[in-house]
Design an enzyme around this catalytic site. Structure first.
Site, PDB file in Angstrom:
ATOM      1  CD  GLU A  70      -1.570   2.342   1.720  1.00 36.43           C
ATOM      2  OE1 GLU A  70      -1.226   3.223   0.879  1.00 36.43           O
ATOM      3  OE2 GLU A  70      -1.554   2.523   2.934  1.00 36.43           O
ATOM      4  CB  CYS A 121      -1.610   6.696   2.345  1.00 34.50           C
ATOM      5  SG  CYS A 121      -2.966   5.734   3.043  1.00 34.50           S
TER       6      CYS A 121
END
Length: 479
Positions: free
Chosen positions: A225, A259
């Site tokens: 990720e 993020c």
């Protein structure tokens, strides 16, 4: 349950400690290759109780690492979604674990077939500093639900949290169930080079490439990720009074150190100034009195504060318009007040690197196809956001772009839904977790065919002859 506090890995060869823990966990797994529901549920229940018992200490430790992060932010972003994920896993675990019957072609009859979902073994999890609890224990939830053991490596930029996590885990689990390994980059290198059965890494794309290379030497499957530059499209049909508060909230949550934060905004050219005015007013409404507002999170380190400063200065030097959206910065407290940047060239760092901070580049566009093309000519983002009222335009964006995940008319919230898989695509990562997606990512779906005593396969045994030729023609026609 009682446990011992794990020592920090500060030996000359950190790999020795990691190898020792990994051997212990693999030995524990070998004694119970496929744990039953009661065992897995007990581990999840202990994990949830640990989060509750340690909540205040986790919040204090995370705030200490940041310099200031309000407890409400940690509760909202780390505690609440994590506990929801654990409850979700416990609620659905029996169904996830159940063998799945599958049909067979007529050529396989009268055999039967099932798919068994079994744990992989030992999972390594590397989490970043920005949401250190959630991004560590959410993958752990999937690992434990799937019946695995796990080793955790928190970020060295969150030392207070790392210490608290190590103590909490040692009090809650045995070392051969879950263990924490702390230390700097050399420890992280040794950790990601260990022969885990699966490795989950959350962090930057640059480091993710190195992690993938290290894991490949052991043929360790990896879930990455990685973030990236997540765009927000403000459609021509957008209503700023609805969209801007949601955009500002998502951008400035944790001071942009997220993020899936909207990295830049694509705005109709003739509405840029109205958008800018609306953003500025909303920043003042949500965070009045900056840089002294206690609800605003500090930047994690002096290095990251300096990096954000350089992004803005480079954009200014190349002719971009820089608009201060609030009060001045406070370097001593590492408070970086929000800034908008208009017209920065694509080659500048603010337009080519993930910002991870409260800087909002604004990219004007004339036609929706131009905005879609702008996104598609860049690396595929971890998240994409669209704001507007035109359903046709919405569908054109959804079908015409690729992203890890999407929220329409809001930001970030797709991440909080446990039935939606979370993961990137292309440069923003690969693999997914959350809910059943995490359970499956950390399980081996083992196909099993159970042959019947009435099987006719023996008709194809040698010696071959005219009957075999006839059978093969039949199979070729109807198989």
């Amino acid at each position: 349950m009682d446990g011992q506090v794990l020592p920090k890995v500060d030996m000359a060869d950190p790999g020795a400690r990691i190898a020792s823990l990994l051997d212990a966990q693999k030995a524990g797994w070998a004694k119970d290759v496929t744990p039953d529901h009661a065992t897995r549920d007990d581990r999840l229940k202990r994990l949830d109780r640990m989060v509750v018992d340690w909540q205040e200490r986790f919040c204090a430790a995370i705030s200490e690492d940041f310099g200031n992060r309000p407890a409400v932010v940690t509760t909202l972003t780390d505690i609440v979604p994590l506990r929801a994920a654990i409850r979700h896993a416990r609620r659905h675990l029996k169904r996830w674990m159940r063998p799945r019957r599958v049909s067979l072609a007529w050529t396989g009859q009268p055999a039967s077939a099932v798919i068994l979902r079994q744990p992989l073994g030992v999972v390594g999890i590397v989490a970043p500093w920005n949401y250190p609890l959630n991004l560590m224990l959410s993958p752990l939830t999937g690992a434990l639900a799937a019946g695995n053991r796990a080793m955790l490596k928190p970020s060295e930029l969150a030392p207070a949290f790392s210490e608290a996590l190590a103590k909490a885990v040692a009090e809650t689990f045995t070392e051969d169930e879950v263990a924490v390994v702390t230390g700097g980059p050399e420890v992280a290198t040794a950790f990601t080079s260990a022969p885990f059965d699966h490795l989950i890494f959350t962090g930057s794309t640059a480091v993710g490439r190195k992690v993938a290379e290290a894991a490949a030497k052991n043929l360790t499957p990896v879930t990455l990720e990685l973030g990236g530059k997540s765009p927000a499209i403000l459609d021509a049909s957008v209503q700023f009074d609805k969209a801007v508060p949601r955009l500002v909230w998502g951008k400035l949550l944790n001071s942009g150190q997220t993020c899936v934060a909207p990295d830049y905004a694509l705005v109709p050219r003739d509405r840029v100034q109205d958008f800018l005015a609306a953003v500025k007013a909303e920043v003042d409404r949500q965070y009045p009195g900056l840089p002294a507002n206690p609800d605003y999170t500090s930047i994690i380190s002096p290095r990251h504060f300096s990096r954000l400063t350089r992004l803005v200065e480079e954009a200014r030097e190349t002719g971009a318009e820089v608009v201060e959206l609030a009060g001045p910065h406070d370097p001593d407290a590492r408070v970086f007040s929000p800034v908008a940047v208009i017209g920065a060239p694509d080659e500048t760092a603010v337009m080519s690197e993930e910002i991870f901070g409260p800087i909002l580049p604004i990219v004007p566009y004339d036609m929706l196809e131009e905005a879609i093309a702008y996104i598609n000519h860049r690396d595929r983002p971890l998240a994409l956001y669209w704001f507007g009222e035109d359903k046709g335009a919405q569908e054109r964006v959804l079908s015409g772009t690729i992203a890890g995940g999407v929220t329409v008319n809001d930001t970030i919230l797709h991440l909080a839904q446990d039935d939606l898989p979370f993961g990137g695509v292309g440069a923003s990562g690969y693999g997914a977790y959350h809910g059943e997606a995490g359970f499956l990512a950390l399980s081996k779906e083992k196909p099993v065919l159970k042959q019947s005593r009435l099987s006719a396969v023996k008709l194809l045994y040698p010696p071959y002859g005219r009957f075999s030729d006839w059978m093969l023609k039949l199979l070729g026609r109807f198989g």
